[in-house]
Each structure stands twice: as structure tokens, then as C-alpha cells.
Design a protein around this motif. Sequence first.
Motif, PDB file in Angstrom:
ATOM      1  N   MET A 181       0.591  -1.673   0.167  1.00  0.00           N
ATOM      2  CA  MET A 181       0.058   0.426  -0.131  1.00  0.00           C
ATOM      3  C   MET A 181       0.764   0.884   0.073  1.00  0.00           C
ATOM      4  SD  MET A 181      -2.992   1.008   3.114  1.00  0.00           S
ATOM      5  CE  MET A 181      -1.740   1.490   4.329  1.00  0.00           C
ATOM      6  N   MET A 182       1.227   1.369   0.898  1.00  0.00           N
ATOM      7  CA  MET A 182       2.959   2.538   0.781  1.00  0.00           C
ATOM      8  C   MET A 182       3.521   2.980  -0.377  1.00  0.00           C
ATOM      9  SD  MET A 182       1.595   4.105   2.823  1.00  0.00           S
ATOM     10  CE  MET A 182       2.741   4.950   3.729  1.00  0.00           C
ATOM     11  N   ILE A 209      -7.740  -1.980   3.029  1.00  0.00           N
ATOM     12  CA  ILE A 209      -7.410  -2.603   4.478  1.00  0.00           C
ATOM     13  C   ILE A 209      -8.762  -2.684   4.965  1.00  0.00           C
ATOM     14  CG2 ILE A 209      -5.523  -1.206   4.707  1.00  0.00           C
ATOM     15  CD1 ILE A 209      -7.224   0.502   6.825  1.00  0.00           C
ATOM     16  N   LEU A 252     -10.108   5.800  11.929  1.00  0.00           N
ATOM     17  CA  LEU A 252      -8.979   6.289  12.660  1.00  0.00           C
ATOM     18  C   LEU A 252      -7.898   6.647  11.458  1.00  0.00           C
ATOM     19  CD1 LEU A 252      -7.613   8.111  14.352  1.00  0.00           C
ATOM     20  CD2 LEU A 252      -7.211   5.376  15.645  1.00  0.00           C
ATOM     21  N   THR A 309      -5.795   8.106   9.739  1.00  0.00           N
ATOM     22  CA  THR A 309      -4.353   8.638   9.493  1.00  0.00           C
ATOM     23  C   THR A 309      -3.348   8.826   8.649  1.00  0.00           C
ATOM     24  OG1 THR A 309      -4.806   7.740  12.391  1.00  0.00           O
ATOM     25  CG2 THR A 309      -2.694   7.950  11.597  1.00  0.00           C
ATOM     26  N   VAL A 310      -4.069   7.234   8.106  1.00  0.00           N
ATOM     27  CA  VAL A 310      -2.869   7.187   7.078  1.00  0.00           C
ATOM     28  C   VAL A 310      -2.734   8.178   5.684  1.00  0.00           C
ATOM     29  CG1 VAL A 310      -1.833   6.066   4.553  1.00  0.00           C
ATOM     30  CG2 VAL A 310      -2.912   5.138   7.461  1.00  0.00           C
ATOM     31  N   LEU A 359       8.476   7.720   6.229  1.00  0.00           N
ATOM     32  CA  LEU A 359       7.554   7.849   6.268  1.00  0.00           C
ATOM     33  C   LEU A 359       7.170   6.308   6.626  1.00  0.00           C
ATOM     34  CD1 LEU A 359       4.389   9.552   7.297  1.00  0.00           C
ATOM     35  CD2 LEU A 359       3.468   8.879   4.460  1.00  0.00           C
ATOM     36  N   ALA A 360       7.584   5.573   5.470  1.00  0.00           N
ATOM     37  CA  ALA A 360       6.671   4.177   5.239  1.00  0.00           C
ATOM     38  C   ALA A 360       7.682   3.086   6.475  1.00  0.00           C
ATOM     39  CB  ALA A 360       6.838   3.106   3.857  1.00  0.00           C
ATOM     40  N   THR A 361       8.844   4.062   7.153  1.00  0.00           N
ATOM     41  CA  THR A 361       9.917   3.567   7.962  1.00  0.00           C
ATOM     42  C   THR A 361       9.389   3.576   9.240  1.00  0.00           C
ATOM     43  OG1 THR A 361      11.458   5.439   7.774  1.00  0.00           O
ATOM     44  CG2 THR A 361      11.733   3.164   6.105  1.00  0.00           C
ATOM     45  N   GLY A 362       8.300   4.138   9.565  1.00  0.00           N
ATOM     46  CA  GLY A 362       8.091   4.787  10.876  1.00  0.00           C
ATOM     47  C   GLY A 362       9.016   5.298  11.860  1.00  0.00           C
ATOM     48  N   ALA A 376      -1.635  12.328  12.603  1.00  0.00           N
ATOM     49  CA  ALA A 376      -1.816  11.607  13.459  1.00  0.00           C
ATOM     50  C   ALA A 376      -3.016  11.604  13.953  1.00  0.00           C
ATOM     51  CB  ALA A 376      -0.927  10.491  13.831  1.00  0.00           C
ATOM     52  N   ARG A 406      -3.661   5.652  19.556  1.00  0.00           N
ATOM     53  CA  ARG A 406      -3.719   4.227  18.687  1.00  0.00           C
ATOM     54  C   ARG A 406      -2.958   4.674  17.207  1.00  0.00           C
ATOM     55  NH1 ARG A 406      -7.612   2.493  20.845  1.00  0.00           N
ATOM     56  NH2 ARG A 406      -9.457   4.180  20.736  1.00  0.00           N
ATOM     57  N   ALA A 407      -3.003   6.007  16.693  1.00  0.00           N
ATOM     58  CA  ALA A 407      -3.502   6.613  15.757  1.00  0.00           C
ATOM     59  C   ALA A 407      -1.273   6.929  15.888  1.00  0.00           C
ATOM     60  CB  ALA A 407      -3.664   8.588  15.889  1.00  0.00           C
ATOM     61  N   LEU A 457       0.774   3.818  15.380  1.00  0.00           N
ATOM     62  CA  LEU A 457       0.572   3.199  13.622  1.00  0.00           C
ATOM     63  C   LEU A 457       1.376   4.033  13.254  1.00  0.00           C
ATOM     64  CD1 LEU A 457      -3.657   3.535  12.689  1.00  0.00           C
ATOM     65  CD2 LEU A 457      -2.226   1.139  12.683  1.00  0.00           C
ATOM     66  N   LEU A 458       1.269   5.113  13.571  1.00  0.00           N
ATOM     67  CA  LEU A 458       2.564   6.210  12.406  1.00  0.00           C
ATOM     68  C   LEU A 458       3.948   6.036  12.772  1.00  0.00           C
ATOM     69  CD1 LEU A 458       2.602   8.731  10.893  1.00  0.00           C
ATOM     70  CD2 LEU A 458       3.001  10.001  13.505  1.00  0.00           C
ATOM     71  N   ALA A 459       4.141   5.238  13.780  1.00  0.00           N
ATOM     72  CA  ALA A 459       5.738   5.085  14.254  1.00  0.00           C
ATOM     73  C   ALA A 459       5.628   2.925  13.811  1.00  0.00           C
ATOM     74  CB  ALA A 459       5.692   4.454  16.153  1.00  0.00           C
ATOM     75  N   THR A 460       5.143   2.843  13.379  1.00  0.00           N
ATOM     76  CA  THR A 460       4.646   1.400  12.555  1.00  0.00           C
ATOM     77  C   THR A 460       5.051   1.618  11.184  1.00  0.00           C
ATOM     78  OG1 THR A 460       2.755   0.338  12.412  1.00  0.00           O
ATOM     79  CG2 THR A 460       4.394   0.356  14.541  1.00  0.00           C
ATOM     80  N   GLY A 461       5.003   2.576  10.719  1.00  0.00           N
ATOM     81  CA  GLY A 461       5.133   2.598   8.928  1.00  0.00           C
ATOM     82  C   GLY A 461       3.697   2.239   8.487  1.00  0.00           C
ATOM     83  N   PHE A 462       2.798   2.383   9.423  1.00  0.00           N
ATOM     84  CA  PHE A 462       1.434   1.598   8.592  1.00  0.00           C
ATOM     85  C   PHE A 462       1.843   0.697   8.074  1.00  0.00           C
ATOM     86  CE2 PHE A 462       1.190   6.749   8.005  1.00  0.00           C
ATOM     87  CZ  PHE A 462       0.610   6.892   8.943  1.00  0.00           C
ATOM     88  N   GLU A 498       0.348  -2.861   6.650  1.00  0.00           N
ATOM     89  CA  GLU A 498      -1.290  -3.195   6.790  1.00  0.00           C
ATOM     90  C   GLU A 498      -2.233  -4.029   7.910  1.00  0.00           C
ATOM     91  OE1 GLU A 498      -1.915  -3.408   2.463  1.00  0.00           O
ATOM     92  OE2 GLU A 498       0.257  -2.890   2.238  1.00  0.00           O
ATOM     93  N   LEU A 545      -3.191  -1.973  10.508  1.00  0.00           N
ATOM     94  CA  LEU A 545      -4.016  -1.374  10.631  1.00  0.00           C
ATOM     95  C   LEU A 545      -5.045  -1.340  10.211  1.00  0.00           C
ATOM     96  CD1 LEU A 545      -2.046   0.847   7.656  1.00  0.00           C
ATOM     97  CD2 LEU A 545      -4.142   2.153   8.954  1.00  0.00           C
ATOM     98  N   ARG A 546      -5.466  -3.361  10.160  1.00  0.00           N
ATOM     99  CA  ARG A 546      -6.251  -3.566   9.553  1.00  0.00           C
ATOM    100  C   ARG A 546      -6.871  -4.425  11.626  1.00  0.00           C
ATOM    101  NH1 ARG A 546      -3.991  -6.177   5.254  1.00  0.00           N
ATOM    102  NH2 ARG A 546      -4.287  -5.508   2.948  1.00  0.00           N
TER     103      ARG A 546
END
Lengths: 210, 210
Positions: free
Chosen positions: A95-96, A153, A160, A164-165, A199-202, B172, B194-195, B198-203, B205, B208-209
Amino acid sequence: MTRTARHGPDGPPAVARGRRPATSREDVARAALDLFNRQGYDETTVDEIAAAVGVSRRTFFRYYDSKREVVWGEFDAELVRLEQKLASASTDEPMMDVLRRAVVATNRFGAGELDELRIRMGLISSVPTLVAHSAVRYAEWCDVVAGFVAERIGGTPDDLGPQTVARAALGAAMAAFTCWARYDTDDLTGEVDRAFRLLATGFDEDRLRG
Amino acid sequence: MTRTARHGPDGPPAVARGRRPATSREDVARAALDLFNRQGYDETTVDEIAAAVGVSRRTFFRYYDSKREVVWGEFDAELVRLEQKLASASTDEPMMDVLRRAVVATNRFGAGELDELRIRMGLISSVPTLVAHSAVRYAEWCDVVAGFVAERIGGTPDDLGPQTVARAALGAAMAAFTCWARYDTDDLTGEVDRAFRLLATGFDEDRLRG
DNA sequence: TCAATTTATAGCACTGAATGCCAAAATGGA
DNA sequence: TCCATTTTGGCATTCAGTGCTATAAATTGA
């Protein structure tokens, strides 16, 4: 909003009936940006812009709904392109990654457009009135991204996760744009790419330093 | 802006000199929010608010710089608290953890404040004029976060890294707030938490689900 | 109690954005 | 030429926001 349908992209080129428009959105934008750039946004009145194009104040508001909108040019079209890119992406690709590549792709501009774009972005990110209005325009951008994420997803775009994404992605894009507009790196897409990889690496601290 | 210094938080309670204020920021905000809530933001004029508080239009503008600002209450104070939390955090704790905990901490509200806060946030996230103005206020929030990130990873707050983290973090936080304001989950801090996770894990997937 | 000082308010005039309304101008076609 | 169509211009109006000035209310000190 009543734009000139005379040279619209759809349908036959419809023979000109009635009085011809005295100017065009493009001409108005050019004159306005020139004034904004020279004497500042707040210091430029709609009357001045109208006078510069040789049209009445009232007519200006028929070409643009507001003074703010002039700076945004044809942002709507870019939004449609983003939506298409996201919709046509492979479901196999993460996705990212899809998101990053789509945003990068919709922000490729020719060398000829970059100067004007930099003026637009400089205004948008520095004049309070325009900073403010950007939130309204970018909300539409967010809606597109949130829709895509929800599709991936599950759930609704209002949940949320998608929200958030989408908003974080917007933040990354804005960071890339303002950094590009401020410094003289001619590499806009490179900045966007870097921001989305962070962003994608957190926001891994080591990667941020590198 | 000339706020009443009579009961200011700093210095001795300074004896009242001169004519007493006819109202207070709190009273003005209460009356205004009530009107906004009942008849809508755009449908409420400054004259009406002033009349509701029993004060002249001109005096309204001595309490608030603009009609927009009324909705933001004492946002400045929250900003200072965030800055302090970030500055006093341990250097050992991971950056994104510090950020998450700081934002969660600055958004704890008592049960009595939640109803009014929900009205404020509902307005901020739905009325175009206020959506727009939020960008200006949130820019200050971003500056604080970008400063913190630059401190951690080196470089200046204007660099791509700090800017991307700051604006994504803002995204976020906004997502959490609007989700909380829309639904009836009374757990604001939970949403924020929670937001940011999510951000810290690089979204991721899967996360997120979940 | 009276005057001086301080602080807050009221009111007025003005700018500038934005909008609704209607008449006038310009253009092609019958 | 007359008509339908489309765009423009100008006017009046609303509303946010600002600068200026006079006035009202309150304390302090004589």
C-alpha cells in the motif's frame, strides 16, 4: 462558478455564440501571480488584478470564486489523476509503495512549469490567508487517499486507520513541497520520494539522520 | 490584543485600576459557541455575538482578534505544555515514543470539558472557514514538534526530516481528534495513542486491519 | 469631596472581499 | 434587421476587521 465552456475539453468545439470572453483563467492567474510576487498577496486588491487584466472587479469573480483560489490553478485536475493512479495500481504492491509512487507521479512537472509552481507554493506556504485556505483544498486530497486506504484495509474512509494514513501522507507531501520551494533543489519528485520513504519506515531515527 | 491583566496568572493579583471589563473571554466564547451550535457559524454575525454578551461590536474585537479565534479557546497554553513535555523527556526513550506520550498527555481533559471540546472540534473540522484557520494554528504546533525532532536527529527544523515527522504527526493527531469528535467514543487519549502507534510502525497493513 | 490617572468601552468612518441583481454590450444566426 | 445567447459592467449590500477619538467607570491621592 461559470467557466467558459467554449473551449472545454469535452464535446465538439461548439461554435462561439454570444459575446466573447474578455480574458481567460490563465491570463487572470498570470496577472495576479505577477502582482502577488511583486507587491505581496495582502497588498494586492482584487480591483488591481481586475484592472491589470482590463476587466471589472465583478468579472474577476466570474473567473475565480475568490482571490485565494487564483493561486491554486488547476489543482482539481491533479486530484483526478491521483485518484486514477491509485485505483489502477496492482493489489500485490504494498500500500505505501503504491501511495508513494502515485504521489510522485502526479507531481512531475516540466521544467517550464517549475518556476511558476515555486511561486505558487511559496505563497501557499507563507501567506497566512493562503496557508489557511490550503487546508480546504488539501482536505479533498485527503479524501482521495483515505478512500484508497479504506479500499485496501477494509472499513470506511472515516475510520481512524484510513484517516491517519491519509493525513500523515498529506503531511509528508506538504513537507516535501515546502522544502523544495524554499531551497533550490530542483528535484521536487526526489523530495517527495524521500519524505514518503521516511513515513513508511515509521521515522526510524537512524534513517532520519542519514 | 489587549487581554485583561487583572487576574493574570503571573505576578501579584494587581489591584483593579480603571474601569472594570464588561465581560470576559470565557463569557464571550460561551455565548459565541452557543450561537454557532444553534444557528451555525456562518449564520452568526459578530454583531449577534456582541449583542448576546451585552457589549459593542468593537469591544468584541478587543477580546478576540477575529470571529475564528473564538473557537480555539486557550490553545496557546496547550502548546506551551507540549513544548515542555518534549523538552523534559529522557534522551534514552525513542523519539516517536516521547512524541506519542507527550501528545497524549497534553490532550487529557476532564469529563466536564469534553462536551464543549467536542463542539469546538466539530466546528473546526466541518466549517470551511474554520478548517482553513486550523492550518494557521496547527502550524504553530508543527513548529514545536519540528524543533524537537531537529534537536534529536540534528540539523535544522526546516529540513525535510523534521518537517516530515512534524506534519505527519499533526496528521495523526488530527485524525484522532476528528474520529473522536464524530463518533461517540469517549476515549480521546486512546484514539491519539492508537493513531501515533500506527504512525510509528510505518502503517503496517496488518496492524491497520487489526 | 474633588481632581488626576488609568482602563475599558462605544461609536464612527473606512477598507476590502464577496454576492445578488439588472441593464448594456457583443456576437452568431434566421 | 431582429432575436437569442453569452459575457460584461456597475450598483447596492453584507459582513469582517481596523484606526481613531470621545466618553464612561474605577482607583488613588490630596
